[in-house]
Motif scaffolding. Structure first.
Motif, PDB file in Angstrom:
ATOM      1  N   PRO A 103       0.813  -1.227   0.000  1.00 22.39           N
ATOM      2  CA  PRO A 103       0.000   0.000   0.000  1.00 22.39           C
ATOM      3  C   PRO A 103       0.838   1.264   0.000  1.00 22.39           C
ATOM      4  O   PRO A 103       2.029   1.254   0.329  1.00 22.39           O
ATOM      5  CB  PRO A 103      -0.808  -0.127   1.302  1.00 22.39           C
ATOM      6  CG  PRO A 103       0.043  -0.991   2.182  1.00 22.39           C
ATOM      7  CD  PRO A 103       0.737  -1.955   1.262  1.00 22.39           C
ATOM      8  N   GLY A 104       0.195   2.355  -0.385  1.00 18.33           N
ATOM      9  CA  GLY A 104       0.856   3.662  -0.339  1.00 18.33           C
ATOM     10  C   GLY A 104       1.973   3.784  -1.352  1.00 18.33           C
ATOM     11  O   GLY A 104       1.941   3.192  -2.429  1.00 18.33           O
ATOM     12  N   ASP A 105       2.984   4.566  -0.989  1.00 18.42           N
ATOM     13  CA  ASP A 105       4.077   4.866  -1.910  1.00 18.42           C
ATOM     14  C   ASP A 105       5.288   3.965  -1.725  1.00 18.42           C
ATOM     15  O   ASP A 105       6.347   4.222  -2.296  1.00 18.42           O
ATOM     16  CB  ASP A 105       4.523   6.330  -1.722  1.00 18.42           C
ATOM     17  CG  ASP A 105       3.494   7.315  -2.246  1.00 18.42           C
ATOM     18  OD1 ASP A 105       2.560   6.884  -2.948  1.00 18.42           O
ATOM     19  OD2 ASP A 105       3.630   8.520  -1.951  1.00 18.42           O
TER      20      ASP A 105
ATOM     21  N   CYS B 193       6.047   1.039  -2.871  1.00 21.70           N
ATOM     22  CA  CYS B 193       6.570   0.462  -4.108  1.00 21.70           C
ATOM     23  C   CYS B 193       7.323   1.497  -4.938  1.00 21.70           C
ATOM     24  O   CYS B 193       8.254   1.161  -5.673  1.00 21.70           O
ATOM     25  CB  CYS B 193       5.448  -0.165  -4.924  1.00 21.70           C
ATOM     26  SG  CYS B 193       4.172   0.999  -5.418  1.00 21.70           S
ATOM     27  N   LEU B 194       6.944   2.768  -4.818  1.00 21.19           N
ATOM     28  CA  LEU B 194       7.664   3.830  -5.526  1.00 21.19           C
ATOM     29  C   LEU B 194       9.023   4.073  -4.886  1.00 21.19           C
ATOM     30  O   LEU B 194      10.008   4.356  -5.577  1.00 21.19           O
ATOM     31  CB  LEU B 194       6.839   5.115  -5.536  1.00 21.19           C
ATOM     32  CG  LEU B 194       5.459   5.003  -6.198  1.00 21.19           C
ATOM     33  CD1 LEU B 194       4.714   6.318  -6.063  1.00 21.19           C
ATOM     34  CD2 LEU B 194       5.583   4.619  -7.664  1.00 21.19           C
TER      35      LEU B 194
ATOM     36  N   GLU C 229      -6.312  -0.066  -2.053  1.00 22.22           N
ATOM     37  CA  GLU C 229      -5.111   0.062  -1.232  1.00 22.22           C
ATOM     38  C   GLU C 229      -3.835   0.070  -2.074  1.00 22.22           C
ATOM     39  O   GLU C 229      -2.785   0.501  -1.604  1.00 22.22           O
ATOM     40  CB  GLU C 229      -5.045  -1.083  -0.209  1.00 22.22           C
ATOM     41  CG  GLU C 229      -6.200  -1.107   0.779  1.00 22.22           C
ATOM     42  CD  GLU C 229      -6.272   0.174   1.586  1.00 22.22           C
ATOM     43  OE1 GLU C 229      -5.218   0.622   2.082  1.00 22.22           O
ATOM     44  OE2 GLU C 229      -7.376   0.734   1.717  1.00 22.22           O
TER      45      GLU C 229
ATOM     46  N   ASN D 271      -1.186   1.265  -4.849  1.00 24.33           N
ATOM     47  CA  ASN D 271      -0.792   2.582  -5.342  1.00 24.33           C
ATOM     48  C   ASN D 271      -1.435   2.878  -6.703  1.00 24.33           C
ATOM     49  O   ASN D 271      -1.508   2.000  -7.571  1.00 24.33           O
ATOM     50  CB  ASN D 271       0.733   2.637  -5.451  1.00 24.33           C
ATOM     51  CG  ASN D 271       1.228   3.977  -5.934  1.00 24.33           C
ATOM     52  OD1 ASN D 271       1.314   4.224  -7.128  1.00 24.33           O
ATOM     53  ND2 ASN D 271       1.559   4.854  -5.000  1.00 24.33           N
ATOM     54  N   GLU D 272      -1.875   4.101  -6.903  1.00 26.09           N
ATOM     55  CA  GLU D 272      -2.600   4.443  -8.127  1.00 26.09           C
ATOM     56  C   GLU D 272      -1.734   4.297  -9.378  1.00 26.09           C
ATOM     57  O   GLU D 272      -2.228   3.968 -10.457  1.00 26.09           O
ATOM     58  CB  GLU D 272      -3.161   5.863  -8.046  1.00 26.09           C
ATOM     59  CG  GLU D 272      -2.124   6.957  -7.917  1.00 26.09           C
ATOM     60  CD  GLU D 272      -2.756   8.339  -7.787  1.00 26.09           C
ATOM     61  OE1 GLU D 272      -1.990   9.290  -7.622  1.00 26.09           O
ATOM     62  OE2 GLU D 272      -3.988   8.447  -7.855  1.00 26.09           O
ATOM     63  N   TYR D 273      -0.414   4.499  -9.252  1.00 21.48           N
ATOM     64  CA  TYR D 273       0.454   4.331 -10.415  1.00 21.48           C
ATOM     65  C   TYR D 273       0.596   2.858 -10.777  1.00 21.48           C
ATOM     66  O   TYR D 273       0.719   2.502 -11.955  1.00 21.48           O
ATOM     67  CB  TYR D 273       1.820   4.959 -10.150  1.00 21.48           C
ATOM     68  CG  TYR D 273       1.754   6.463 -10.080  1.00 21.48           C
ATOM     69  CD1 TYR D 273       1.635   7.226 -11.235  1.00 21.48           C
ATOM     70  CD2 TYR D 273       1.771   7.123  -8.860  1.00 21.48           C
ATOM     71  CE1 TYR D 273       1.557   8.610 -11.184  1.00 21.48           C
ATOM     72  CE2 TYR D 273       1.694   8.497  -8.791  1.00 21.48           C
ATOM     73  CZ  TYR D 273       1.588   9.240  -9.949  1.00 21.48           C
ATOM     74  OH  TYR D 273       1.492  10.609  -9.890  1.00 21.48           O
TER      75      TYR D 273
ATOM     76  N   ARG E 279       6.353  13.639  -6.693  1.00 18.61           N
ATOM     77  CA  ARG E 279       5.175  13.460  -7.542  1.00 18.61           C
ATOM     78  C   ARG E 279       4.156  14.569  -7.371  1.00 18.61           C
ATOM     79  O   ARG E 279       3.411  14.877  -8.293  1.00 18.61           O
ATOM     80  CB  ARG E 279       4.528  12.096  -7.232  1.00 18.61           C
ATOM     81  CG  ARG E 279       5.363  10.933  -7.688  1.00 18.61           C
ATOM     82  CD  ARG E 279       4.724   9.607  -7.308  1.00 18.61           C
ATOM     83  NE  ARG E 279       4.607   9.440  -5.862  1.00 18.61           N
ATOM     84  CZ  ARG E 279       5.620   9.106  -5.079  1.00 18.61           C
ATOM     85  NH1 ARG E 279       6.807   8.923  -5.593  1.00 18.61           N
ATOM     86  NH2 ARG E 279       5.465   8.962  -3.782  1.00 18.61           N
TER      87      ARG E 279
ATOM     88  N   LYS F 134       3.103  14.625 -11.167  1.00 15.00           N
ATOM     89  CA  LYS F 134       2.481  13.346 -11.412  1.00 15.00           C
ATOM     90  C   LYS F 134       1.407  13.419 -12.498  1.00 15.00           C
ATOM     91  O   LYS F 134       1.054  12.408 -13.079  1.00 15.00           O
ATOM     92  CB  LYS F 134       1.884  12.771 -10.122  1.00 15.00           C
ATOM     93  CG  LYS F 134       0.652  13.516  -9.606  1.00 15.00           C
ATOM     94  CD  LYS F 134       0.130  12.878  -8.326  1.00 15.00           C
ATOM     95  CE  LYS F 134      -1.139  13.566  -7.813  1.00 15.00           C
ATOM     96  NZ  LYS F 134      -1.625  12.969  -6.560  1.00 15.00           N
TER      97      LYS F 134
END
Length: 287
Positions: free
Chosen positions: A85-87, A89-90, A124, A126-128, A269, A282
């Motif tokens: 969840p969240g950032d 993974c970025l 949950e 990430n949107e990207y 972003r 972003k």
């Protein structure tokens, strides 16, 4: 070069691209695959640890190499890793998420689309990542590995309830994905989404849909808008060494050039886009 030497050279970021080690990994595919899978498994189990490890790179080489190998055993690990969840993974993979995650997923999924659809529909995630999953479906159609009609019907289901109505970025990504597959059947849903104010018009506008509709349908659905499969990790990753070797010096503020990405400067972003458009990064050049 033995497996331990290859692993050691790929583990951390260096100022030169370890081309010999990558080529040796490809040549020893059968022996290196379990090592790469173990690396992804560890990253998926504790992505924060990997993200906080200065210069960690083995997980990135693993993603590209296993995609090149079309290794299906990597699929659940990639899904788990990028479902964080969240950032997080970025922090772990940075621009890879928006540039090549969709190609890795398409390369290792083996036609099993349920995990990809699950990530698209999971609020949950990430949107990207969710946007990249939409691009995965488009890429599979364009690569000739998936029929267009089931993807169109799935996108219809997103318009009609499976996609939450409070993420204008994802609605823009959905409309963009539809345009890449020729949006004829989904035009009523697209028009309604714009009328309801669901689509981020910084991302895509209705005139983009109209231009897509003006194309020849057969040509539009055959054209390779997305990159092809990952077939050569060396050519995919050797530019990273150039970026690392480029001195970081202060630069004057750039003049306004619409839609011109500036990749040598680290930009948040949600920061203003350095191209000068006035939009958030972003919603402009990051895409």
């Amino acid at each position: 070069m033995n497996i331990e030497d290859i692993k050691q050279q790929l583990e951390t970021m260096d100022r030169t691209f370890p081309e010999a080690a990558v080529r040796a990994a490809v040549e020893q595919r059968e022996a290196i695959t379990p090592v790469l899978l173990d690396c992804l498994r560890s990253a998926a189990d504790d992505p924060r640890k990997v993200a906080d490890t200065q210069g960690a790179m083995l997980h990135m080489y693993a993603l590209y190499l296993l995609a090149q190998f079309r290794e299906r055993a990597a699929y659940p690990l990639v899904v788990k890793l990028f479902s964080a969840p969240g950032d997080l993974c970025l922090d772990l993979a940075e621009d890879f998420v928006t540039e090549d995650l969709y190609r890795v997923l398409a390369s290792v999924c083996g036609g099993d689309l349920d995990p990809i659809k699950g990530m698209i529909e999971d609020r949950e995630v990430n949107e990207y990542v969710r946007s990249a999953c939409m691009r995965t479906l488009v890429a599979l159609v364009e690569w000739g590995e998936l029929e267009r009609e089931p993807v169109i019907e799935y996108f219809r289901s997103l318009f009609n309830g499976k996609l939450e109505r409070d993420s204008d970025f994802l609605w823009g990504a959905l409309v963009s994905a539809c345009c890449d597959l020729y949006p004829e059947e989904l035009l009523p849903e697209i028009e309604r989404a714009f009328a309801d104010g669901l689509v981020d018009t910084f991302f895509i506008q209705m005139d983009s849909v109209e231009r897509a509709m003006a194309e020849d349908k057969d040509q539009a659905t055959r054209s390779a808008k997305e990159k092809g499969p990952i077939e050569d990790t060396v050519s995919e990753m050797n530019w990273w060494a150039y970026i690392r070797d480029t001195p970081k010096v202060a630069k004057p503020a750039p003049t306004f050039v619409p839609h011109t990405p500036i990749q040598s400067v680290k930009v948040g972003r949600n920061d203003p886009c350095p191209c000068g458009s006035g939009k958030k990064y972003k919603k402009c050049c990051l895409q």
